[in-house]
Design a protein around this motif. Structure first.
Motif, PDB file in Angstrom:
ATOM      1  N   PRO A  35       1.327  -1.335   0.011  1.00 38.93           N
ATOM      2  CA  PRO A  35      -0.168   0.368   0.226  1.00 38.93           C
ATOM      3  C   PRO A  35       0.979   0.735   0.333  1.00 38.93           C
ATOM      4  O   PRO A  35       2.249   1.048   0.400  1.00 38.93           O
ATOM      5  CB  PRO A  35      -1.104  -0.057   1.578  1.00 38.93           C
ATOM      6  N   ASN A  36       0.281   2.502  -0.446  1.00 40.43           N
ATOM      7  CA  ASN A  36       0.454   3.805   0.231  1.00 40.43           C
ATOM      8  C   ASN A  36       1.618   4.226   1.233  1.00 40.43           C
ATOM      9  O   ASN A  36       1.064   3.275   2.474  1.00 40.43           O
ATOM     10  CB  ASN A  36      -0.055   4.701  -0.598  1.00 40.43           C
ATOM     11  N   GLY A  37       2.899   4.416   1.086  1.00 43.57           N
ATOM     12  CA  GLY A  37       3.740   4.634   2.805  1.00 43.57           C
ATOM     13  C   GLY A  37       3.935   2.820   3.296  1.00 43.57           C
ATOM     14  O   GLY A  37       4.804   3.320   4.532  1.00 43.57           O
ATOM     15  N   ALA A  38       4.590   2.072   2.179  1.00 35.71           N
ATOM     16  CA  ALA A  38       4.486   0.931   3.028  1.00 35.71           C
ATOM     17  C   ALA A  38       5.929   0.727   3.351  1.00 35.71           C
ATOM     18  O   ALA A  38       6.065  -0.157   3.660  1.00 35.71           O
ATOM     19  CB  ALA A  38       4.152  -0.553   2.001  1.00 35.71           C
ATOM     20  N   GLY A  39       6.510   1.714   2.138  1.00 34.76           N
ATOM     21  CA  GLY A  39       8.447   1.266   2.191  1.00 34.76           C
ATOM     22  C   GLY A  39       8.753   0.944   0.945  1.00 34.76           C
ATOM     23  O   GLY A  39       9.975   0.471   1.040  1.00 34.76           O
ATOM     24  N   LYS A  40       7.976   1.268  -0.162  1.00 38.76           N
ATOM     25  CA  LYS A  40       8.415   0.461  -0.911  1.00 38.76           C
ATOM     26  C   LYS A  40       9.621   1.277  -2.155  1.00 38.76           C
ATOM     27  O   LYS A  40      10.420   0.860  -2.006  1.00 38.76           O
ATOM     28  CB  LYS A  40       7.640   0.587  -2.020  1.00 38.76           C
ATOM     29  N   SER A  41       9.073   2.202  -1.908  1.00 30.68           N
ATOM     30  CA  SER A  41      10.419   3.737  -2.670  1.00 30.68           C
ATOM     31  C   SER A  41      11.555   3.991  -1.556  1.00 30.68           C
ATOM     32  O   SER A  41      13.149   4.019  -2.110  1.00 30.68           O
ATOM     33  CB  SER A  41       9.044   5.046  -2.687  1.00 30.68           C
ATOM     34  N   THR A  42      11.257   3.860  -0.332  1.00 32.30           N
ATOM     35  CA  THR A  42      12.643   3.674   0.459  1.00 32.30           C
ATOM     36  C   THR A  42      13.245   2.414   0.833  1.00 32.30           C
ATOM     37  O   THR A  42      14.196   2.598   0.407  1.00 32.30           O
ATOM     38  CB  THR A  42      11.779   4.217   1.842  1.00 32.30           C
ATOM     39  N   LEU A  43      12.356   1.017   0.235  1.00 35.05           N
ATOM     40  CA  LEU A  43      13.149   0.087  -0.039  1.00 35.05           C
ATOM     41  C   LEU A  43      14.874   0.411  -0.870  1.00 35.05           C
ATOM     42  O   LEU A  43      15.545   0.154  -0.759  1.00 35.05           O
ATOM     43  CB  LEU A  43      12.271  -1.147  -0.363  1.00 35.05           C
ATOM     44  N   PRO A  76      13.676   6.963 -11.165  1.00 32.95           N
ATOM     45  CA  PRO A  76      12.616   6.802  -9.940  1.00 32.95           C
ATOM     46  C   PRO A  76      11.311   6.927 -10.264  1.00 32.95           C
ATOM     47  O   PRO A  76      10.654   7.276 -11.313  1.00 32.95           O
ATOM     48  CB  PRO A  76      12.690   8.685  -9.270  1.00 32.95           C
ATOM     49  N   GLN A  77      10.127   7.235  -9.142  1.00 33.34           N
ATOM     50  CA  GLN A  77       8.844   7.259  -9.445  1.00 33.34           C
ATOM     51  C   GLN A  77       7.904   9.164 -10.249  1.00 33.34           C
ATOM     52  O   GLN A  77       8.916   9.881  -9.796  1.00 33.34           O
ATOM     53  CB  GLN A  77       8.263   7.601  -7.637  1.00 33.34           C
ATOM     54  N   ARG A  78       7.611   9.013 -10.673  1.00 33.55           N
ATOM     55  CA  ARG A  78       7.546  10.233 -11.766  1.00 33.55           C
ATOM     56  C   ARG A  78       7.051  11.044 -10.880  1.00 33.55           C
ATOM     57  O   ARG A  78       7.467  11.896 -11.253  1.00 33.55           O
ATOM     58  CB  ARG A  78       6.429   9.867 -12.295  1.00 33.55           C
TER      59      ARG A  78
HETATM   60  N1  LIG Z   1      12.046  11.775   3.358  1.00 32.37           N
HETATM   61  C1  LIG Z   1      11.328  10.980   4.173  1.00 32.37           C
HETATM   62  N2  LIG Z   1      11.133  11.643   5.569  1.00 32.37           N
HETATM   63  C2  LIG Z   1      10.744  10.664   5.976  1.00 32.37           C
HETATM   64  N3  LIG Z   1       9.368  10.738   6.163  1.00 32.37           N
HETATM   65  C3  LIG Z   1       9.766   9.455   4.904  1.00 32.37           C
HETATM   66  C4  LIG Z   1      10.624  10.486   3.621  1.00 32.37           C
HETATM   67  N4  LIG Z   1      10.426   9.569   2.854  1.00 32.37           N
HETATM   68  C5  LIG Z   1       9.129   8.818   3.262  1.00 32.37           C
HETATM   69  N5  LIG Z   1       9.152   9.267   4.064  1.00 32.37           N
HETATM   70  C6  LIG Z   1       7.694   7.860   5.149  1.00 32.37           C
HETATM   71  O1  LIG Z   1       8.340   6.623   4.948  1.00 32.37           O
HETATM   72  C7  LIG Z   1       7.233   5.511   5.249  1.00 32.37           C
HETATM   73  C8  LIG Z   1       7.616   5.179   3.580  1.00 32.37           C
HETATM   74  O2  LIG Z   1       7.520   5.913   2.103  1.00 32.37           O
HETATM   75  P1  LIG Z   1       7.630   5.183   1.236  1.00 32.37           P
HETATM   76  O3  LIG Z   1       7.625   6.957  -0.392  1.00 32.37           O
HETATM   77  O4  LIG Z   1       9.105   4.466   0.806  1.00 32.37           O
HETATM   78  O5  LIG Z   1       6.279   4.398   0.889  1.00 32.37           O
HETATM   79  P2  LIG Z   1       5.870   3.754  -0.846  1.00 32.37           P
HETATM   80  O6  LIG Z   1       5.227   2.260  -0.757  1.00 32.37           O
HETATM   81  O7  LIG Z   1       6.875   3.572  -1.592  1.00 32.37           O
HETATM   82  O8  LIG Z   1       4.298   4.676  -0.831  1.00 32.37           O
HETATM   83  P3  LIG Z   1       3.658   4.978  -2.588  1.00 32.37           P
HETATM   84  O9  LIG Z   1       3.116   3.866  -3.410  1.00 32.37           O
HETATM   85  O10 LIG Z   1       2.800   6.452  -1.799  1.00 32.37           O
HETATM   86  O11 LIG Z   1       4.591   5.521  -3.624  1.00 32.37           O
HETATM   87  C9  LIG Z   1       6.365   6.984   5.220  1.00 32.37           C
HETATM   88  O12 LIG Z   1       5.290   6.934   5.783  1.00 32.37           O
HETATM   89  C10 LIG Z   1       6.428   8.354   4.596  1.00 32.37           C
HETATM   90  O13 LIG Z   1       5.873   9.210   4.878  1.00 32.37           O
END
Ligand SMILES: Nc1ncnc2c1ncn2[C@@H]1O[C@H](COP(=O)(O)OP(=O)(O)OP(=O)(O)O)[C@@H](O)[C@H]1O
Ligand SMILES: [Mg+2]
Length: 239
Positions: A35-43, A76-78
């Motif tokens: 889901p959104n906010g799951a940490g996918k981009s962070t990973l 990266p994501q758009r």
């Molecule tokens: N630079 C940042 N500073 C602080 N918190 C962040 C930062 N980037 C992401 N987060 C937090 O880390 C968590 C994971 O975010 P991330 O962007 O990795 O999710 P995602 O799975 O890619 O979501 P989406 O589907 O919306 O792209 C979220 O709670 C977000 O708010």
């Protein structure tokens, strides 16, 4: 080949990833869902050394990936890209290579050849003199795909490449993924959709801060797993 061990990322108090471990053999096309906010981009940003790792190990071919980032390419994501940046299609693709060839050689014949081949592959060579900001979303996505191709990376990472692209662009991206896989490259692709688009992946990683499941689509997209990742409501549609 790509090995993640006990990866945790904490953004000053926001826990984005917790104790994630997985292994990806070379030559696989891997889908990352959640889901959104799951940490996918962070990973993927952690894998690319773009965000500090709180805890954990990231290895590629047995060696810390940090020390071999030239082997990686990233689209990266758009929403992360500054589209107003005044740069042409050609330079976006050439820039991918300046690091490798060095500033003084950046227009070497080899680099130009790679850029041209990559732009032709995605059908964007004709538009090479256009500023990137004047392209459609799908065309921009194809330029960034060309940039990744020109880099000749071994590990390629795409954050939601299929979002807001038309059928033609989708087909091009998909075909290029297949070719890269056949060439033994490793691909990590964040995919927002849970439907039939998941059929292309060799394996899936389902994330929601933790790794909820890893395996084939059949193993991962079950009502139990989806409920654990997304909460109630989705399971009847997809599993
Ligand atoms: N630079 C940042 N500073 C602080 N918190 C962040 C930062 N980037 C992401 N987060 C937090 O880390 C968590 C994971 O975010 P991330 O962007 O990795 O999710 P995602 O799975 O890619 O979501 P989406 O589907 O919306 O792209 C979220 O709670 C977000 O708010
Ligand atoms: Mg994201």
């Amino acid at each position: 080949m790509l090995e993640i061990q006990n990866l945790s990322i904490d953004y000053r108090g926001t826990l984005a990833l917790h104790n994630v471990s997985f292994f990806v053999p070379a030559g696989q096309l891997v889908g990352i869902i959640g889901p959104n906010g799951a940490g996918k981009s962070t990973l993927v940003e952690a894998i690319l050394n773009l965000v500090p790792v709180t805890q954990g190990v990231i290895r590629f071919k047995g060696i810390s990936l940090k020390r071999q980032l030239l082997k990686t390419a990233y689209v990266p994501q758009r929403s992360y890209i500054d589209w107003d940046y005044p740069v042409t299609v050609w330079n976006v693709v050439m820039m991918a290579q300046t690091v490798q060839t060095g500033l003084f050689n950046k227009f070497s014949r080899q680099a130009k050849h790679l850029a041209r081949t990559a732009l032709e592959r995605v059908g964007m060579y004709e538009l090479r003199h256009r500023p990137i900001g004047e392209l459609s979303g799908g065309q921009q996505q194809r330029v960034f795909l060309a940039r990744a191709l020109a880099k000749e990376a071994e590990l390629l990472i795409f954050d939601e490449p299929f979002t807001a692209v038309d059928r033609k662009t989708e087909d091009i991206i998909f075909d290029v993924f297949q070719e890269l896989r056949a060439a033994g490259k490793t691909l990590l692709v964040i995919n927002h959709d849970l439907g039939d688009s998941l059929a292309i992946y060799d394996q899936l990683l389902l994330l929601n801060k933790r790794l909820i499941a890893q395996g084939t689509r059949h193993e991962v997209v079950t009502s139990d797993n989806l409920e654990r990742a997304y909460g109630r409501g989705l399971t009847r549609v997809f599993a």
